[in-house]
Design a protein around this motif. Structure first.
Motif, PDB file in Angstrom:
ATOM      1  N   ALA A 118       1.246  -9.585  19.670  1.00  0.00           N
ATOM      2  CA  ALA A 118       1.034 -10.125  18.230  1.00  0.00           C
ATOM      3  C   ALA A 118       1.796 -11.457  18.383  1.00  0.00           C
ATOM      4  CB  ALA A 118       2.166  -9.653  17.185  1.00  0.00           C
ATOM      5  N   THR A 119       0.336 -12.190  17.654  1.00  0.00           N
ATOM      6  CA  THR A 119       0.251 -14.324  17.940  1.00  0.00           C
ATOM      7  C   THR A 119       0.919 -14.352  16.605  1.00  0.00           C
ATOM      8  OG1 THR A 119      -1.818 -14.406  17.197  1.00  0.00           O
ATOM      9  CG2 THR A 119      -1.341 -13.509  19.536  1.00  0.00           C
ATOM     10  N   ALA A 120       1.161 -15.911  16.098  1.00  0.00           N
ATOM     11  CA  ALA A 120       1.696 -16.557  14.874  1.00  0.00           C
ATOM     12  C   ALA A 120       0.189 -15.832  13.923  1.00  0.00           C
ATOM     13  CB  ALA A 120       2.000 -17.421  14.840  1.00  0.00           C
ATOM     14  N   ASP A 121      -0.890 -16.087  14.470  1.00  0.00           N
ATOM     15  CA  ASP A 121      -1.958 -15.865  13.225  1.00  0.00           C
ATOM     16  C   ASP A 121      -1.971 -14.531  12.821  1.00  0.00           C
ATOM     17  OD1 ASP A 121      -3.147 -18.301  14.128  1.00  0.00           O
ATOM     18  OD2 ASP A 121      -4.405 -17.956  15.401  1.00  0.00           O
ATOM     19  N   ASP A 122      -1.192 -13.215  13.520  1.00  0.00           N
ATOM     20  CA  ASP A 122      -1.630 -11.930  13.594  1.00  0.00           C
ATOM     21  C   ASP A 122      -0.665 -11.980  12.056  1.00  0.00           C
ATOM     22  OD1 ASP A 122      -3.593 -11.492  15.274  1.00  0.00           O
ATOM     23  OD2 ASP A 122      -2.114 -11.372  16.311  1.00  0.00           O
ATOM     24  N   ILE A 123       0.396 -13.359  11.910  1.00  0.00           N
ATOM     25  CA  ILE A 123       1.149 -12.504  10.776  1.00  0.00           C
ATOM     26  C   ILE A 123       0.925 -12.584   9.594  1.00  0.00           C
ATOM     27  CG2 ILE A 123       3.551 -13.852   9.626  1.00  0.00           C
ATOM     28  CD1 ILE A 123       3.838 -12.533  12.600  1.00  0.00           C
ATOM     29  N   PRO A 124      -0.223 -13.322   8.497  1.00  0.00           N
ATOM     30  CA  PRO A 124      -0.680 -12.436   6.880  1.00  0.00           C
ATOM     31  C   PRO A 124      -0.453 -10.949   7.653  1.00  0.00           C
ATOM     32  CG  PRO A 124      -1.710 -14.928   7.914  1.00  0.00           C
ATOM     33  CD  PRO A 124      -0.411 -14.353   9.526  1.00  0.00           C
ATOM     34  N   ALA A 125      -1.405 -10.668   8.610  1.00  0.00           N
ATOM     35  CA  ALA A 125      -1.953  -9.641   8.571  1.00  0.00           C
ATOM     36  C   ALA A 125      -1.147  -8.120   8.682  1.00  0.00           C
ATOM     37  CB  ALA A 125      -3.698  -9.252   8.992  1.00  0.00           C
ATOM     38  N   ILE A 126       0.271  -8.749   9.632  1.00  0.00           N
ATOM     39  CA  ILE A 126       1.482  -7.582   9.755  1.00  0.00           C
ATOM     40  C   ILE A 126       2.454  -7.813   8.406  1.00  0.00           C
ATOM     41  CG2 ILE A 126       3.446  -7.595  11.169  1.00  0.00           C
ATOM     42  CD1 ILE A 126       1.605  -9.451  12.893  1.00  0.00           C
TER      43      ILE A 126
ATOM     44  N   ALA B 257       1.275  -8.414   5.144  1.00  0.00           N
ATOM     45  CA  ALA B 257       0.616  -7.653   4.792  1.00  0.00           C
ATOM     46  C   ALA B 257       0.752  -6.192   4.175  1.00  0.00           C
ATOM     47  CB  ALA B 257      -1.341  -7.859   4.496  1.00  0.00           C
ATOM     48  N   MET B 258       0.547  -5.529   5.719  1.00  0.00           N
ATOM     49  CA  MET B 258       1.735  -4.828   5.988  1.00  0.00           C
ATOM     50  C   MET B 258       2.430  -3.615   5.668  1.00  0.00           C
ATOM     51  SD  MET B 258      -1.538  -3.449   9.098  1.00  0.00           S
ATOM     52  CE  MET B 258      -0.896  -4.698  10.534  1.00  0.00           C
ATOM     53  N   LEU B 259       3.593  -4.696   6.301  1.00  0.00           N
ATOM     54  CA  LEU B 259       4.978  -4.211   6.321  1.00  0.00           C
ATOM     55  C   LEU B 259       4.738  -4.567   4.477  1.00  0.00           C
ATOM     56  CD1 LEU B 259       6.723  -6.562   8.539  1.00  0.00           C
ATOM     57  CD2 LEU B 259       6.314  -4.467   8.788  1.00  0.00           C
ATOM     58  N   ALA B 260       4.237  -5.108   3.594  1.00  0.00           N
ATOM     59  CA  ALA B 260       4.278  -5.049   1.864  1.00  0.00           C
ATOM     60  C   ALA B 260       3.560  -4.364   1.337  1.00  0.00           C
ATOM     61  CB  ALA B 260       3.977  -6.395   1.574  1.00  0.00           C
ATOM     62  N   ASP B 261       2.498  -3.026   1.975  1.00  0.00           N
ATOM     63  CA  ASP B 261       1.867  -2.260   1.662  1.00  0.00           C
ATOM     64  C   ASP B 261       2.422  -1.077   1.473  1.00  0.00           C
ATOM     65  OD1 ASP B 261      -0.247  -0.942   0.699  1.00  0.00           O
ATOM     66  OD2 ASP B 261      -1.417  -0.791   2.544  1.00  0.00           O
ATOM     67  N   ASP B 262       3.590  -0.967   1.102  1.00  0.00           N
ATOM     68  CA  ASP B 262       4.473   0.393   0.641  1.00  0.00           C
ATOM     69  C   ASP B 262       5.438  -0.020  -0.438  1.00  0.00           C
ATOM     70  OD1 ASP B 262       6.813   0.196   0.974  1.00  0.00           O
ATOM     71  OD2 ASP B 262       5.915   1.874   3.586  1.00  0.00           O
ATOM     72  N   PRO B 263       5.432   1.230  -1.376  1.00  0.00           N
ATOM     73  CA  PRO B 263       6.658   1.209  -2.182  1.00  0.00           C
ATOM     74  C   PRO B 263       7.667  -0.045  -2.025  1.00  0.00           C
ATOM     75  CG  PRO B 263       6.060   3.029  -2.186  1.00  0.00           C
ATOM     76  CD  PRO B 263       4.993   2.760  -1.460  1.00  0.00           C
TER      77      PRO B 263
ATOM     78  N   GLY C 268       8.394  -1.679   1.186  1.00  0.00           N
ATOM     79  CA  GLY C 268       8.211  -2.526   1.984  1.00  0.00           C
ATOM     80  C   GLY C 268       7.099  -4.161   0.942  1.00  0.00           C
ATOM     81  N   ALA C 269       7.248  -3.292  -0.052  1.00  0.00           N
ATOM     82  CA  ALA C 269       6.515  -4.222  -1.807  1.00  0.00           C
ATOM     83  C   ALA C 269       7.852  -4.655  -2.153  1.00  0.00           C
ATOM     84  CB  ALA C 269       6.379  -3.198  -3.012  1.00  0.00           C
ATOM     85  N   GLN C 270       9.287  -3.695  -2.418  1.00  0.00           N
ATOM     86  CA  GLN C 270      10.588  -4.288  -2.823  1.00  0.00           C
ATOM     87  C   GLN C 270      10.988  -5.369  -1.680  1.00  0.00           C
ATOM     88  OE1 GLN C 270      12.741  -1.521  -2.866  1.00  0.00           O
ATOM     89  NE2 GLN C 270      11.371   0.094  -4.461  1.00  0.00           N
ATOM     90  N   ARG C 271      10.681  -5.386  -0.502  1.00  0.00           N
ATOM     91  CA  ARG C 271      11.341  -6.559   0.832  1.00  0.00           C
ATOM     92  C   ARG C 271      10.752  -7.709   1.813  1.00  0.00           C
ATOM     93  NH1 ARG C 271      12.515  -1.034   4.256  1.00  0.00           N
ATOM     94  NH2 ARG C 271      10.920  -1.079   5.024  1.00  0.00           N
ATOM     95  N   GLU C 272       9.051  -7.732   1.054  1.00  0.00           N
ATOM     96  CA  GLU C 272       8.628  -8.665   1.791  1.00  0.00           C
ATOM     97  C   GLU C 272       8.060  -8.719   0.862  1.00  0.00           C
ATOM     98  OE1 GLU C 272       8.779  -7.683   4.483  1.00  0.00           O
ATOM     99  OE2 GLU C 272       9.583  -5.980   5.419  1.00  0.00           O
ATOM    100  N   SER C 273       7.763 -10.515   1.155  1.00  0.00           N
ATOM    101  CA  SER C 273       7.651 -11.724   0.462  1.00  0.00           C
ATOM    102  C   SER C 273       5.874 -11.993   1.982  1.00  0.00           C
ATOM    103  CB  SER C 273       7.966 -12.320   0.587  1.00  0.00           C
ATOM    104  OG  SER C 273       9.732 -12.297  -0.195  1.00  0.00           O
ATOM    105  N   PRO C 274       4.603 -11.599   1.066  1.00  0.00           N
ATOM    106  CA  PRO C 274       3.967 -12.072   1.676  1.00  0.00           C
ATOM    107  C   PRO C 274       3.333 -13.812   1.467  1.00  0.00           C
ATOM    108  CG  PRO C 274       3.282  -9.961   1.189  1.00  0.00           C
ATOM    109  CD  PRO C 274       4.824  -9.813   0.941  1.00  0.00           C
ATOM    110  N   ASP C 275       3.626 -14.209   0.529  1.00  0.00           N
ATOM    111  CA  ASP C 275       3.387 -15.171  -0.544  1.00  0.00           C
ATOM    112  C   ASP C 275       4.265 -16.460   0.404  1.00  0.00           C
ATOM    113  OD1 ASP C 275       5.181 -14.225  -1.719  1.00  0.00           O
ATOM    114  OD2 ASP C 275       5.528 -15.518  -3.251  1.00  0.00           O
ATOM    115  N   ASP C 276       4.707 -16.338   1.096  1.00  0.00           N
ATOM    116  CA  ASP C 276       5.460 -17.690   1.693  1.00  0.00           C
ATOM    117  C   ASP C 276       6.377 -16.570   3.382  1.00  0.00           C
ATOM    118  OD1 ASP C 276       6.953 -19.297   3.362  1.00  0.00           O
ATOM    119  OD2 ASP C 276       9.050 -18.620   2.246  1.00  0.00           O
ATOM    120  N   LEU C 277       5.550 -17.367   4.280  1.00  0.00           N
ATOM    121  CA  LEU C 277       5.163 -16.940   5.645  1.00  0.00           C
ATOM    122  C   LEU C 277       6.190 -17.600   6.556  1.00  0.00           C
ATOM    123  CD1 LEU C 277       1.209 -15.359   6.119  1.00  0.00           C
ATOM    124  CD2 LEU C 277       3.285 -14.365   5.169  1.00  0.00           C
TER     125      LEU C 277
END
Length: 150
Positions: free
Chosen positions: A9-17, A19-25, A27-36
């Motif tokens: 993985a590269t830094a450019d992949d972080i938004p996609a990673i 998003a996947m971490l947050a894409d379940d019940p 992950g949605a509680q513990r991840e913050s895709p709006d602040d990378l």
């Protein structure tokens, strides 16, 4: 489906990673895709550590899966080096395609290449589908895990 590449993985992949971490019940509680910011800092630490292998699965230029493999030298089990698999995620559109199996097979092969004699992982107790998936790949539920948040 196009060709699949599993690569570091590269830094450019972080938004996609993230998003996947947050894409379940859970992950949605513990991840913050709006602040990378914290994820980018963590990626920099991980990329600098040769025992850490954060990879993405990329198909047709799109990140569709990820996992982290950590190599842990140890004294127990006659000095056995083990590998820990964490943060396995497959993009929602790819679930059921065999991608998860390919990612885990990559991790197991890499663990062998790194001299590991044991591969372990943990999975949240509520993820029963994931438990069945890991068991199909030969993993056995063998321990009870505990966590302490600091």
């Amino acid at each position: 489906m196009g060709d699949l590449e599993i690569r570091p993985a590269t830094a450019d992949d972080i938004p996609a990673i993230v998003a996947m971490l947050a894409d379940d019940p859970l992950g949605a509680q513990r991840e913050s895709p709006d602040d990378l910011t914290p994820y980018l800092a963590a990626h920099a630490r991980l990329a600098a550590d040769p025992q850490q292998h954060v990879v993405v699965a990329e198909r047709d230029g799109r990140v569709v899966g990820t996992l982290q493999l950590t190599v842990i030298p140890g004294l127990s089990h006659k000095g056995t080096t083990r590998a820990l698999i964490e943060a396995v995620r497959v993009h929602a559109e790819e679930r059921g395609s065999g991608l998860g199996t390919q990612l885990l097979e990559w991790a197991i092969d890499e663990a062998r290449r790194q001299g590991c004699r044991l591969v372990q992982l943990t999975s949240d107790a509520t993820r029963t589908d994931a438990h069945r998936f890991y068991e199909r790949l030969g993993f056995e539920a063998s321990h009870v895990g505990f966590k302490l948040k600091l």
